[in-house]
Design a protein around this motif. Structure first.
Motif, PDB file in Angstrom:
ATOM      1  N   ALA A   2      -8.291  10.303   9.334  1.00  0.00           N
ATOM      2  CA  ALA A   2      -7.256  10.820  10.244  1.00  0.00           C
ATOM      3  C   ALA A   2      -6.055   9.885  10.294  1.00  0.00           C
ATOM      4  CB  ALA A   2      -7.832  11.016  11.636  1.00  0.00           C
ATOM      5  N   ALA A   3      -6.320   8.607  10.242  1.00  0.00           N
ATOM      6  CA  ALA A   3      -5.272   7.581  10.254  1.00  0.00           C
ATOM      7  C   ALA A   3      -5.918   6.275   9.832  1.00  0.00           C
ATOM      8  CB  ALA A   3      -4.654   7.445  11.643  1.00  0.00           C
ATOM      9  N   PRO A   4      -5.171   5.379   9.190  1.00  0.00           N
ATOM     10  CA  PRO A   4      -5.755   4.090   8.811  1.00  0.00           C
ATOM     11  C   PRO A   4      -6.410   3.427  10.020  1.00  0.00           C
ATOM     12  CG  PRO A   4      -3.599   4.326   7.845  1.00  0.00           C
ATOM     13  CD  PRO A   4      -3.769   5.482   8.788  1.00  0.00           C
ATOM     14  N   SER A   5      -7.670   3.118   9.872  1.00  0.00           N
ATOM     15  CA  SER A   5      -8.465   2.608  10.983  1.00  0.00           C
ATOM     16  C   SER A   5      -8.950   1.207  10.662  1.00  0.00           C
ATOM     17  CB  SER A   5      -9.655   3.540  11.223  1.00  0.00           C
ATOM     18  OG  SER A   5     -10.545   3.008  12.179  1.00  0.00           O
ATOM     19  N   ILE A  60      -8.714  -2.952   7.265  1.00  0.00           N
ATOM     20  CA  ILE A  60      -8.465  -1.518   7.131  1.00  0.00           C
ATOM     21  C   ILE A  60      -9.584  -0.887   6.314  1.00  0.00           C
ATOM     22  CG2 ILE A  60      -6.911   0.221   6.164  1.00  0.00           C
ATOM     23  CD1 ILE A  60      -4.625  -1.771   6.674  1.00  0.00           C
ATOM     24  N   ALA A  61     -10.080   0.244   6.803  1.00  0.00           N
ATOM     25  CA  ALA A  61     -11.142   0.971   6.111  1.00  0.00           C
ATOM     26  C   ALA A  61     -10.550   2.162   5.369  1.00  0.00           C
ATOM     27  CB  ALA A  61     -12.187   1.448   7.104  1.00  0.00           C
ATOM     28  N   ALA A  62     -10.956   2.314   4.119  1.00  0.00           N
ATOM     29  CA  ALA A  62     -10.506   3.444   3.301  1.00  0.00           C
ATOM     30  C   ALA A  62     -11.682   4.371   3.048  1.00  0.00           C
ATOM     31  CB  ALA A  62      -9.933   2.953   1.979  1.00  0.00           C
ATOM     32  N   PRO A  63     -11.566   5.673   3.381  1.00  0.00           N
ATOM     33  CA  PRO A  63     -12.663   6.604   3.140  1.00  0.00           C
ATOM     34  C   PRO A  63     -12.717   7.048   1.682  1.00  0.00           C
ATOM     35  CG  PRO A  63     -10.826   7.752   4.159  1.00  0.00           C
ATOM     36  CD  PRO A  63     -10.419   6.308   4.044  1.00  0.00           C
ATOM     37  N   LEU A  64     -13.888   6.946   1.084  1.00  0.00           N
ATOM     38  CA  LEU A  64     -14.092   7.341  -0.306  1.00  0.00           C
ATOM     39  C   LEU A  64     -15.441   8.058  -0.386  1.00  0.00           C
ATOM     40  CD1 LEU A  64     -12.769   7.081  -3.145  1.00  0.00           C
ATOM     41  CD2 LEU A  64     -14.168   5.033  -3.475  1.00  0.00           C
ATOM     42  N   PRO A  87      -0.922   9.691  -6.630  1.00  0.00           N
ATOM     43  CA  PRO A  87      -0.451   9.473  -5.254  1.00  0.00           C
ATOM     44  C   PRO A  87      -1.411   9.959  -4.183  1.00  0.00           C
ATOM     45  CG  PRO A  87       0.789  11.234  -6.309  1.00  0.00           C
ATOM     46  CD  PRO A  87      -0.041  10.610  -7.367  1.00  0.00           C
ATOM     47  N   ASP A  88      -2.308  10.896  -4.539  1.00  0.00           N
ATOM     48  CA  ASP A  88      -3.217  11.435  -3.534  1.00  0.00           C
ATOM     49  C   ASP A  88      -4.495  10.611  -3.387  1.00  0.00           C
ATOM     50  OD1 ASP A  88      -3.989  12.120  -6.097  1.00  0.00           O
ATOM     51  OD2 ASP A  88      -4.887  14.035  -5.492  1.00  0.00           O
ATOM     52  N   PHE A  89      -4.730   9.654  -4.302  1.00  0.00           N
ATOM     53  CA  PHE A  89      -5.945   8.842  -4.186  1.00  0.00           C
ATOM     54  C   PHE A  89      -5.793   7.843  -3.055  1.00  0.00           C
ATOM     55  CE2 PHE A  89      -8.668   5.218  -5.507  1.00  0.00           C
ATOM     56  CZ  PHE A  89      -9.883   5.865  -5.359  1.00  0.00           C
ATOM     57  N   GLU A 149       0.147   4.393   0.673  1.00  0.00           N
ATOM     58  CA  GLU A 149       0.742   3.203   1.301  1.00  0.00           C
ATOM     59  C   GLU A 149      -0.033   2.745   2.522  1.00  0.00           C
ATOM     60  OE1 GLU A 149       2.969  -0.005   1.543  1.00  0.00           O
ATOM     61  OE2 GLU A 149       3.231   1.474  -0.044  1.00  0.00           O
ATOM     62  N   ALA A 150      -0.507   3.683   3.323  1.00  0.00           N
ATOM     63  CA  ALA A 150      -1.196   3.330   4.565  1.00  0.00           C
ATOM     64  C   ALA A 150      -2.494   2.569   4.317  1.00  0.00           C
ATOM     65  CB  ALA A 150      -1.478   4.590   5.372  1.00  0.00           C
TER      66      ALA A 150
END
Length: 199
Positions: free
Chosen positions: A132-135, A7-11, A53-55, A60-61
């Motif tokens: 947009a969605a966990p990718s 899973i990739a997380a955008p930062l 919670p917004d970070f 959760e995703a």
């Protein structure tokens, strides 16, 4: 390890420096253990130590994300190897960005944290998909490509020594020990030519 997927997380924070990645209060240790607690601390937690919670990494995703899509000049600032160790302890295997701080780049690859440099437009496309969605992204070190579930295919380059270290699980000590026979031969030749030099 020739293939990394997850899973990739955008930062997308430009100029995210090593002081932010690993704040100074987490450097007072004599081992590497527990550094994951300090990674991006001020972004992950509020003043009371409660998770924000917004970070992205607290959502959760994105829990369990092992790939970060970062902003330009990721890891700039002071030489802080703890930043690399902490990211690894947090479960990060790959960081993708348009550019990296030079010292961080060397520290990361020497500790088997894969850094991938892509064009800004490619980074933006991957980040938009992940936002947009966990990718899920797939990094293939044989074909030297990053592939997203949405169809983005981005080639990258990596020096041969660092590629070998990543694929074979070698740190700098392990990579050096691969040359042990050559090192021993050089030492023997050196002492034979300079017998008057004391060890």
């Amino acid at each position: 390890m020739h293939h990394i997927e997850g899973i990739a997380a955008p930062l997308l924070i430009d100029n995210l420096d090593t002081d932010q990645i690993m704040p100074k209060q987490f450097l007072r240790i004599i081992t590497k253990q527990g550094l994951d607690q300090g990674v991006l601390y001020d972004l992950r937690f509020d003043a009371d130590g409660a998770p924000r919670p917004d970070f992205v990494l607290n959502r959760e995703a994105y829990r369990g994300a092992n790939i970060l899509i970062g902003g330009a000049n990721f890891g700039c600032g002071s030489s802080r190897e703890h930043a690399v160790w902490g990211l690894q302890q947090l479960g990060i295997d790959v960081v993708i960005a348009a550019s990296f701080g030079e010292i961080f780049f060397g520290n990361a690859l020497n500790n088997r944290l894969l850094l991938i440099v892509l064009e800004p437009a490619q980074v933006a496309a991957l980040a938009a998909e992940a936002d947009a969605a966990p990718s899920r992204l797939a990094v293939d070190l044989d074909s030297m490509t990053v592939r997203s579930a949405g169809g983005v295919v981005a080639p990258f380059t990596l020096g041969q020594r660092h590629k070998q270290m990543i694929t074979e699980g070698l740190d700098m000590v392990g990579a050096t020990l691969r040359q042990l026979d050559a090192i021993t031969a050089f030492e023997q030749q050196h002492w034979a030519r300079h017998p008057w030099v004391c060890v």
